[in-house]
Design a protein around this motif. Structure first.
Motif, PDB file in Angstrom:
ATOM      1  N   SER A   1       0.830  -1.212   0.000  1.00 21.55           N
ATOM      2  CA  SER A   1       0.000   0.000   0.000  1.00 21.55           C
ATOM      3  C   SER A   1       0.857   1.252   0.000  1.00 21.55           C
ATOM      4  O   SER A   1       0.528   2.236  -0.671  1.00 21.55           O
ATOM      5  CB  SER A   1      -0.924   0.024   1.217  1.00 21.55           C
ATOM      6  OG  SER A   1      -1.841  -1.030   1.145  1.00 21.55           O
TER       7      SER A   1
ATOM      8  N   GLN B   1      -7.075   0.670  -0.609  1.00 19.13           N
ATOM      9  CA  GLN B   1      -7.354  -0.563   0.136  1.00 19.13           C
ATOM     10  C   GLN B   1      -8.685  -0.481   0.886  1.00 19.13           C
ATOM     11  O   GLN B   1      -9.469  -1.408   0.868  1.00 19.13           O
ATOM     12  CB  GLN B   1      -6.196  -0.838   1.098  1.00 19.13           C
ATOM     13  CG  GLN B   1      -6.322  -2.179   1.791  1.00 19.13           C
ATOM     14  CD  GLN B   1      -5.050  -2.563   2.528  1.00 19.13           C
ATOM     15  OE1 GLN B   1      -3.971  -2.046   2.286  1.00 19.13           O
ATOM     16  NE2 GLN B   1      -5.180  -3.500   3.447  1.00 19.13           N
TER      17      GLN B   1
ATOM     18  N   ASP C   1      -5.663  -1.488  -4.954  1.00 21.31           N
ATOM     19  CA  ASP C   1      -4.986  -1.992  -3.760  1.00 21.31           C
ATOM     20  C   ASP C   1      -5.874  -3.042  -3.088  1.00 21.31           C
ATOM     21  O   ASP C   1      -6.884  -2.704  -2.483  1.00 21.31           O
ATOM     22  CB  ASP C   1      -4.683  -0.836  -2.805  1.00 21.31           C
ATOM     23  CG  ASP C   1      -3.652  -1.212  -1.743  1.00 21.31           C
ATOM     24  OD1 ASP C   1      -3.266  -2.404  -1.682  1.00 21.31           O
ATOM     25  OD2 ASP C   1      -3.242  -0.320  -0.984  1.00 21.31           O
ATOM     26  N   GLU C   2      -5.501  -4.277  -3.221  1.00 26.48           N
ATOM     27  CA  GLU C   2      -6.275  -5.416  -2.705  1.00 26.48           C
ATOM     28  C   GLU C   2      -7.739  -5.325  -3.131  1.00 26.48           C
ATOM     29  O   GLU C   2      -8.631  -5.212  -2.291  1.00 26.48           O
ATOM     30  CB  GLU C   2      -6.157  -5.502  -1.181  1.00 26.48           C
ATOM     31  CG  GLU C   2      -4.719  -5.690  -0.751  1.00 26.48           C
ATOM     32  CD  GLU C   2      -4.585  -6.198   0.678  1.00 26.48           C
ATOM     33  OE1 GLU C   2      -5.600  -6.659   1.251  1.00 26.48           O
ATOM     34  OE2 GLU C   2      -3.474  -6.144   1.202  1.00 26.48           O
TER      35      GLU C   2
HETATM   36 MG    MG Z   1      -2.013  -2.816   2.130  1.00 22.57          MG
END
Ligand code: MG
Ligand code: ADP
Lengths: 309, 256
Positions: free
Chosen positions: A45, A85, A161-162
């Motif tokens: 991140s 995220q 992000d994810e």
């Molecule tokens: Mg992360």
């Protein structure tokens, strides 16, 4: 030659005295799906936030779309899409108003936003919920809305992000499928994940990160070929004593044997041959699984640890 | 004004968010009116005449109305820039989303301040109309009452944003109340400063609400003097300092 969209050399991020990203080098080419795979705390991140121009670079060289984030942050952000995220949807508003409001932040005209928002909500199967508030939506819908919103400015590159962490399998597959279509339409994807299957599904090329460093780079297939063996045999035994006895027996026939708390992993070119060695000594595992090796194995081999605790 | 373009987009966002909660917005009109009716007219019956800004005797309701107006401008600005701002900053991720777009921290600070002073201006304009209907306005200078309320809004919005960027939890908001309630009660809103001992008078004069009340009262009664522009300058300076602190702190908090 096409210019890279992201150009990072010696990229470093420190928080106080703690180094989250430790001098990494990578480049993202137009049209590719580039992944960062690594456990929690690897620095994924932190890296994404620097690429997204929402976090200043501590040290090193970073160019996004040929520009310097420290100088041209707003100009870069105008041309990329960002899925952080944690969802940052505007919970005081409806699905539709979220799209409109976000589009307006880019200074896009109302007419153009209406056109694009309608198309994007259809693409992400959210059009039926357009007038609903955001809060009661399922996790998968919120995530899809975050992605849809990030596309309102028709970005050349999307940072994810994810994207599917915490989603159920159906929701994940739907999102994967949409991201795949997006990639086919020519949008460059940069994504992080700690799921092996996600990296294998979506990424043309990836880096494996651990503790702020890149420990390996390549396509999923290359990484497996380079760092793992063709097959992996997973063995479980009735007792620790039996497990301990079997490890030295397996070692001669295979390049690597990992003894974990609950099982033994044998990295080998020939699983059946390895099993034969145990049979000779009348050792009977309670369960045997011979499979092709995966990125999970690569990660374990490179770092000595499992990815998901 | 390219610099204000981003701020305008944030104001637009707030309008869209408040569309569903128009009653919250509308309640801001009612509050100062209720004060005017209960205290100004109710209590005023018991009080008799008191000295106004020019020294002449005025009715209590005439005295208290500009104070209510200034306090309404303060309250409108504070609500949006402390409590609501904190929720957006820490829980809703509203500003994180904005900073992923071309907007910058300064746009956020400038946008929230613009929004809350627009809101304050709407309330004070409505209040001014009520004052006219009650016959509480005595000077053409009163056309400047709303712009002055905008300055009060600016000062408190800037200060509110700046202070809120330093808050860590809800308990810190008790400090906001601890500052605002005494200011509301003692800044010459309800009675003249001549009631206080000398040293306390100076404490009160240092507060931004006093500056706002004095400015509004001077305009309503047409009793301007050399201190009038100083009140305005004080309010502008406080607002500018607040916006500057807020945009710097936002950059630190949101772009670690
Ligand atoms: Mg992360
Ligand atoms: N704002 C921050 N302040 C201090 N430490 C941070 C901050 N953000 C991340 N970290 C630390 O940096 C490390 C890497 O975090 P992160 O980049 O979020 O990793 P990942 O996304 O791979 O899980 C972690 O140890 C995390 O605690």
């Amino acid at each position: 030659m096409l210019e890279s969209l992201v150009d990072a050399t010696g990229l470093t991020k420190r928080f106080g005295s703690f180094t989250a990203v430790s001098g990494i080098d990578f480049h993202v080419q137009p049209g590719e799906a580039f992944g960062m795979l690594g456990p929690n705390g690897a620095g994924k991140s932190s890296t994404m936030r620097m690429i997204g121009c929402v976090s200043p670079v501590t040290e090193g060289h970073l160019r996004i779309l040929g520009m310097d984030p420290a100088v041209d942050g707003p100009a870069i952000r105008a041309r990329i899409g960002s899925v952080p995220q944690e969802d940052t949807l505007d919970t005081e508003m409806s699905v539709w108003d979220n799209m409109v409001t976000y589009g307006r932040y880019f200074g896009i005209s109302h007419a153009l936003i209406r056109e694009r928002a309608d198309e994007l909500l259809r693409f992400f199967q959210l059009i039926d919920r357009r007038d609903d508030k955001v809060d009661p939506l399922s996790g998968g819908m919120k995530r899809r809305l975050t992605v849809a919103r990030a596309l309102i400015n028709q970005p050349e590159m999307v940072l994810l992000d994810e994207p599917t962490t915490g989603l159920d399998p159906q929701a994940r597959h739907l999102l994967w499928e949409r991201l795949y279509q997006l990639k086919r339409s020519g949008v460059t994807l940069v994504l992080t994940t700690h799921y092996m299957d996600e990296a294998e599904q979506l990424c043309d090329r990836l880096v494996i990160m651990d503790r702020g460093r890149i420990v390996a780079e390549g396509s999923p297939r290359e990484l497996i070929d380079r760092h793992a063996t063709r097959e992996v045999v997973e063995l479980r035994f009735a007792s620790t004593e039996e497990q301990e006895r079997s490890v030295p027996l397996l070692e001669p026939g295979s390049p690597r044997v990992e003894s974990l708390t609950d099982r033994v992993l044998v990295y080998t070119s020939d699983g059946e041959a390895a099993l034969g060695l145990l049979a000779e000594h009348a050792l009977q595992p309670t369960s045997v699984l011979v499979r092709r090796s995966s990125l999970e194995d690569v990660f374990l081999l490179l770092t000595g640890r499992q990815l998901e605790e | 004004m390219i610099a204000m373009g981003g701020a305008r987009l944030l104001v637009e966002r707030n309008v869209r968010a408040y569309r569903r909660q128009w009653f919250v917005f509308a309640s801001g009109f009612a509050e100062p009116l209720l004060y005017l009716l209960s205290i100004g007219i109710g209590v005023g019956e018991l009080v008799g005449r008191i000295p106004g800004p020019g020294g002449e005797l005025v009715t209590y309701r005439e005295f208290v109305a500009p104070g209510m107006l200034a306090a309404a401008a303060m309250n409108g600005a504070i609500l949006d820039t402390t409590f609501n701002f904190f929720v957006k900053l820490k829980y809703q991720g509203v500003y994180d989303a904005m900073l992923a777009t071309p907007l910058r921290p300064f746009d956020i600070a400038a946008g929230e301040v613009s929004w809350s002073l627009l809101r304050g201006a709407a309330y004070s304009a409505a209040f001014l109309v009520a004052m006219l209907l009650f016959g509480l306005v005595h000077s053409w200078w009163a056309v400047l009452v709303v712009p002055a309320a905008v300055l009060i809004g600016f000062a408190f919005a800037g200060a509110g944003l700046g202070a809120t960027t330093y808050m860590r939890s809800w308990t810190d908001f008790d400090l906001v109340s601890a500052a605002l309630v005494p200011m509301f009660l003692f800044s010459g809103t309800f009675f003249p400063l001549s009631r206080y001992p000398g040293w306390f008078e100076w404490v009160v004069k240092a507060t931004p609400l006093y500056q706002g009340v004095a400015l509004e009262r001077a305009l309503v009664f047409g009793a301007l003097d050399w201190t009038t522009p100083l009140h305005a300058a004080y309010l502008i300076a406080l607002g500018l300092v607040g916006v500057r602190i807020a945009s710097r702190r936002l950059a630190t908090l949101l772009t670690a």
